[in-house]
Design a protein around this motif. Structure first.
Motif, PDB file in Angstrom:
ATOM      1  N   UNK A   1       0.840  -1.194   0.000  1.00 56.67           N
ATOM      2  CA  UNK A   1       0.000   0.000   0.000  1.00 56.67           C
ATOM      3  C   UNK A   1       0.875   1.244   0.000  1.00 56.67           C
ATOM      4  N   UNK A   2       0.315   2.348  -0.493  1.00 56.97           N
ATOM      5  CA  UNK A   2       1.056   3.613  -0.503  1.00 56.97           C
ATOM      6  C   UNK A   2       0.285   4.683   0.244  1.00 56.97           C
ATOM      7  N   UNK A   3       1.002   5.678   0.720  1.00 55.90           N
ATOM      8  CA  UNK A   3       0.374   6.867   1.283  1.00 55.90           C
ATOM      9  C   UNK A   3       1.257   8.072   1.013  1.00 55.90           C
ATOM     10  N   UNK A   4       0.635   9.233   0.955  1.00 55.12           N
ATOM     11  CA  UNK A   4       1.372  10.473   0.746  1.00 55.12           C
ATOM     12  C   UNK A   4       1.865  10.976   2.099  1.00 55.12           C
ATOM     13  N   UNK A   5       3.163  11.288   2.163  1.00 59.40           N
ATOM     14  CA  UNK A   5       3.776  11.802   3.395  1.00 59.40           C
ATOM     15  C   UNK A   5       3.816  13.324   3.389  1.00 59.40           C
ATOM     16  N   UNK A   6       4.171  13.905   2.244  1.00 63.27           N
ATOM     17  CA  UNK A   6       4.330  15.362   2.173  1.00 63.27           C
ATOM     18  C   UNK A   6       4.179  15.823   0.740  1.00 63.27           C
ATOM     19  N   UNK A   7       3.799  17.096   0.574  1.00 57.39           N
ATOM     20  CA  UNK A   7       3.695  17.730  -0.737  1.00 57.39           C
ATOM     21  C   UNK A   7       4.447  19.054  -0.721  1.00 57.39           C
ATOM     22  N   UNK A   8       5.176  19.316  -1.792  1.00 58.01           N
ATOM     23  CA  UNK A   8       5.929  20.569  -1.896  1.00 58.01           C
ATOM     24  C   UNK A   8       5.005  21.769  -1.724  1.00 58.01           C
ATOM     25  N   UNK A   9       5.473  22.749  -0.941  1.00 62.30           N
ATOM     26  CA  UNK A   9       4.713  23.977  -0.738  1.00 62.30           C
ATOM     27  C   UNK A   9       3.579  23.847   0.243  1.00 62.30           C
ATOM     28  N   UNK A  10       3.392  22.655   0.813  1.00 66.13           N
ATOM     29  CA  UNK A  10       2.340  22.446   1.801  1.00 66.13           C
ATOM     30  C   UNK A  10       2.947  22.014   3.131  1.00 66.13           C
ATOM     31  N   UNK A  11       2.237  22.298   4.206  1.00 67.13           N
ATOM     32  CA  UNK A  11       2.694  21.903   5.538  1.00 67.13           C
ATOM     33  C   UNK A  11       2.654  20.378   5.643  1.00 67.13           C
ATOM     34  N   UNK A  12       3.738  19.791   6.155  1.00 65.38           N
ATOM     35  CA  UNK A  12       3.771  18.351   6.385  1.00 65.38           C
ATOM     36  C   UNK A  12       2.715  18.017   7.437  1.00 65.38           C
ATOM     37  N   UNK A  13       1.753  17.152   7.135  1.00 65.19           N
ATOM     38  CA  UNK A  13       0.690  16.854   8.103  1.00 65.19           C
ATOM     39  C   UNK A  13       1.241  16.462   9.474  1.00 65.19           C
ATOM     40  N   UNK A  14       0.684  17.076  10.504  1.00 62.51           N
ATOM     41  CA  UNK A  14       1.129  16.812  11.863  1.00 62.51           C
ATOM     42  C   UNK A  14       2.248  17.710  12.329  1.00 62.51           C
ATOM     43  N   UNK A  15       2.683  18.651  11.450  1.00 61.08           N
ATOM     44  CA  UNK A  15       3.763  19.572  11.804  1.00 61.08           C
ATOM     45  C   UNK A  15       3.379  20.984  11.361  1.00 61.08           C
ATOM     46  N   UNK A  16       4.273  21.922  11.583  1.00 65.85           N
ATOM     47  CA  UNK A  16       4.097  23.288  11.078  1.00 65.85           C
ATOM     48  C   UNK A  16       5.103  23.610   9.991  1.00 65.85           C
ATOM     49  N   UNK A  17       5.789  22.589   9.475  1.00 71.48           N
ATOM     50  CA  UNK A  17       6.878  22.796   8.517  1.00 71.48           C
ATOM     51  C   UNK A  17       6.391  22.610   7.085  1.00 71.48           C
ATOM     52  N   UNK A  18       6.747  23.544   6.212  1.00 73.52           N
ATOM     53  CA  UNK A  18       6.387  23.470   4.797  1.00 73.52           C
ATOM     54  C   UNK A  18       7.437  22.676   4.030  1.00 73.52           C
ATOM     55  N   UNK A  19       6.983  21.644   3.324  1.00 72.84           N
ATOM     56  CA  UNK A  19       7.885  20.751   2.596  1.00 72.84           C
ATOM     57  C   UNK A  19       8.498  21.453   1.399  1.00 72.84           C
ATOM     58  N   UNK A  20       9.756  21.135   1.121  1.00 68.58           N
ATOM     59  CA  UNK A  20      10.517  21.824   0.085  1.00 68.58           C
ATOM     60  C   UNK A  20      10.086  21.416  -1.321  1.00 68.58           C
ATOM     61  N   UNK A  21      10.486  22.227  -2.295  1.00 65.33           N
ATOM     62  CA  UNK A  21      10.235  21.945  -3.701  1.00 65.33           C
ATOM     63  C   UNK A  21      11.242  20.931  -4.227  1.00 65.33           C
ATOM     64  N   UNK A  22      10.860  20.268  -5.317  1.00 65.28           N
ATOM     65  CA  UNK A  22      11.732  19.349  -6.052  1.00 65.28           C
ATOM     66  C   UNK A  22      12.471  18.376  -5.141  1.00 65.28           C
ATOM     67  N   UNK A  23      11.748  17.554  -4.363  1.00 68.76           N
ATOM     68  CA  UNK A  23      12.429  16.590  -3.495  1.00 68.76           C
ATOM     69  C   UNK A  23      13.260  15.616  -4.317  1.00 68.76           C
ATOM     70  N   UNK A  24      14.469  15.354  -3.872  1.00 68.84           N
ATOM     71  CA  UNK A  24      15.372  14.480  -4.622  1.00 68.84           C
ATOM     72  C   UNK A  24      15.953  13.406  -3.698  1.00 68.84           C
ATOM     73  N   UNK A  25      17.286  13.238  -3.698  1.00 68.03           N
ATOM     74  CA  UNK A  25      17.912  12.147  -2.975  1.00 68.03           C
ATOM     75  C   UNK A  25      17.517  12.088  -1.518  1.00 68.03           C
ATOM     76  N   UNK A  26      17.452  10.868  -0.963  1.00 64.56           N
ATOM     77  CA  UNK A  26      17.034  10.712   0.421  1.00 64.56           C
ATOM     78  C   UNK A  26      17.684   9.526   1.101  1.00 64.56           C
ATOM     79  N   UNK A  27      17.504   9.462   2.423  1.00 60.03           N
ATOM     80  CA  UNK A  27      18.021   8.361   3.231  1.00 60.03           C
ATOM     81  C   UNK A  27      17.252   8.309   4.537  1.00 60.03           C
TER      82      UNK A  27
END
Length: 385
Positions: A58-84
């Protein structure tokens, strides 16, 4: 073709698990990989998020660019790339770069033991086109600038200021992978005639000084290699890739991943996955889309790469049909997931949670095709561990 072996090894600690996804199964490799049914079965119809997955996932959305990460007050960055992912007590942290210029940087999302978001924050800002990178055994994230004479920045997901690391060379950085056995960091370069490097720190755990080296080999797709020092890691006036005679050219270095004496890296210009046995000093192809049979190659536009605790490689597409493909230790290649309706995007940042049962990744430009439309996902299911 010379054969390779994955060896199942004991975990060297939670940071090593987050870094390498060790516990590799014993299985021979006869690269390059060929088409075969995937270990999880065929892809099903798209879910509510437009993602095709095998049964049980199953999949779920964690965050969207330009929108507050659900459950936080932080706005997710544009063009998400490499991760760990990094183990954090009973939870974990997922780190993601921002591939915009100027602005760049990286963000982190902290999860609890149930996989629920606890907090989110910036860990790097004011940089340029941060594409991929890599985790270190001491729980920092190396965020790499994909610009001419770009820097590597060492960031701290658990808190603390980021540090520029010029000793690691100034070139169009893409990805990094730490080798705790030889105490080096491998680095890829996103140029049509890029090189494959390693950085040898003066002191392991301290990236402020050391020696930048480049791989030297012939023009064949397999053989032996050596390392040579890069005389001027600053790359000016002569680019680092042009300083060492006999250094091997690679067409568009992208993702990079290390586990148990082997480092894999991708080259997008020719749709290849390279496999380097750093203990034996040999290299070969793990995948080449022009050598796949039977049928059509499932993996094109090779980009970011990560590995599972079981020993499977997961390679994200920049192009192709927006898939993450799976290469097994038995040298088979198949599609693991496909993102629909986002043909102007690319898949980035695949990374497993420490337990290996969640896979995070992003669609860099989402459905809009714009860097402001990025979407970060989590896939949960019966991953082989």
């Amino acid at each position: 073709m010379e054969r390779r072996t994955f060896l199942r090894a004991s975990v060297l600690g939670t940071s090593t698990l987050a870094l390498t996804g060790s516990l590799w199964q014993e299985a021979a490799l006869a690269a390059p990989a060929q088409n075969a049914p995937g270990p999880y079965g065929p892809l099903l119809a798209a879910d509510a998020n437009g993602i095709q997955l095998p049964a049980g996932f199953t999949s779920r959305v964690i965050a969207r660019s330009g929108q507050v990460v659900p459950g936080t007050s932080y706005t997710w960055h544009s063009a998400p790339d490499g991760g760990a992912c990094f183990a954090d007590g009973t939870g974990w942290i997922y780190v993601s770069n921002s591939e915009i210029n100027p602005g760049g940087g990286a963000s982190a999302i902290r999860f609890n033991s149930s996989g629920n978001v606890v907090s989110a924050s910036s860990i790097l800002s004011g940089t340029r086109q941060n594409c991929a990178g890599g985790a270190t055994p001491w729980n920092t994230w190396l965020s790499c600038e994909e610009v001419d004479r770009g820097f590597v920045y060492e960031t701290r997901p658990f808190g603390g200021a980021a540090t520029q690391r010029p000793a690691m060379g100034r070139f169009k950085h893409e990805a990094a992978a730490a080798d705790p056995v030889r105490k080096v960091i491998y680095l890829t370069e996103d140029e049509t005639n890029g090189r494959f490097y390693r950085f040898v720190p003066t002191t392991w755990g301290d990236l402020s000084s050391g020696t930048l080296q480049v791989l030297r080999a012939g023009s064949a797709t397999s053989g032996s290699f050596t390392w040579a020092n890069v005389p001027d890691p600053d790359g000016s006036p002569t680019a680092t890739r042009s300083q060492v005679s006999g250094s091997k050219s690679f067409n568009g270095g992208e993702g990079c991943y290390y586990a148990n004496d082997t480092v894999w890296f991708t080259t997008k210009g020719d749709n290849r996955v390279w496999q380097v046995n750093v203990a034996a000093g040999t290299y070969e192809l793990a995948y080449d889309d022009s050598l796949v049979s039977p049928g059509t190659a499932p993996l094109t536009g090779v980009d970011n790469v990560t590995g599972s605790t079981f020993g499977d490689l997961y390679v994200a597409e920049d192009g192709g049909n927006m898939e993450i493909c799976l290469i097994t230790a038995n040298d088979t290649v198949s599609s693991f997931l496909r993102v629909g309706g986002q043909g102007s995007s690319e898949i980035t940042g695949p990374a497993f949670s420490p337990a290996g049962n969640r896979l995070y990744f992003s669609s860099q430009r989402g459905t809009s095709g714009s860097s402001s439309g990025g979407i970060t996902y989590c896939v949960t299911g019966p991953f082989r561990t």
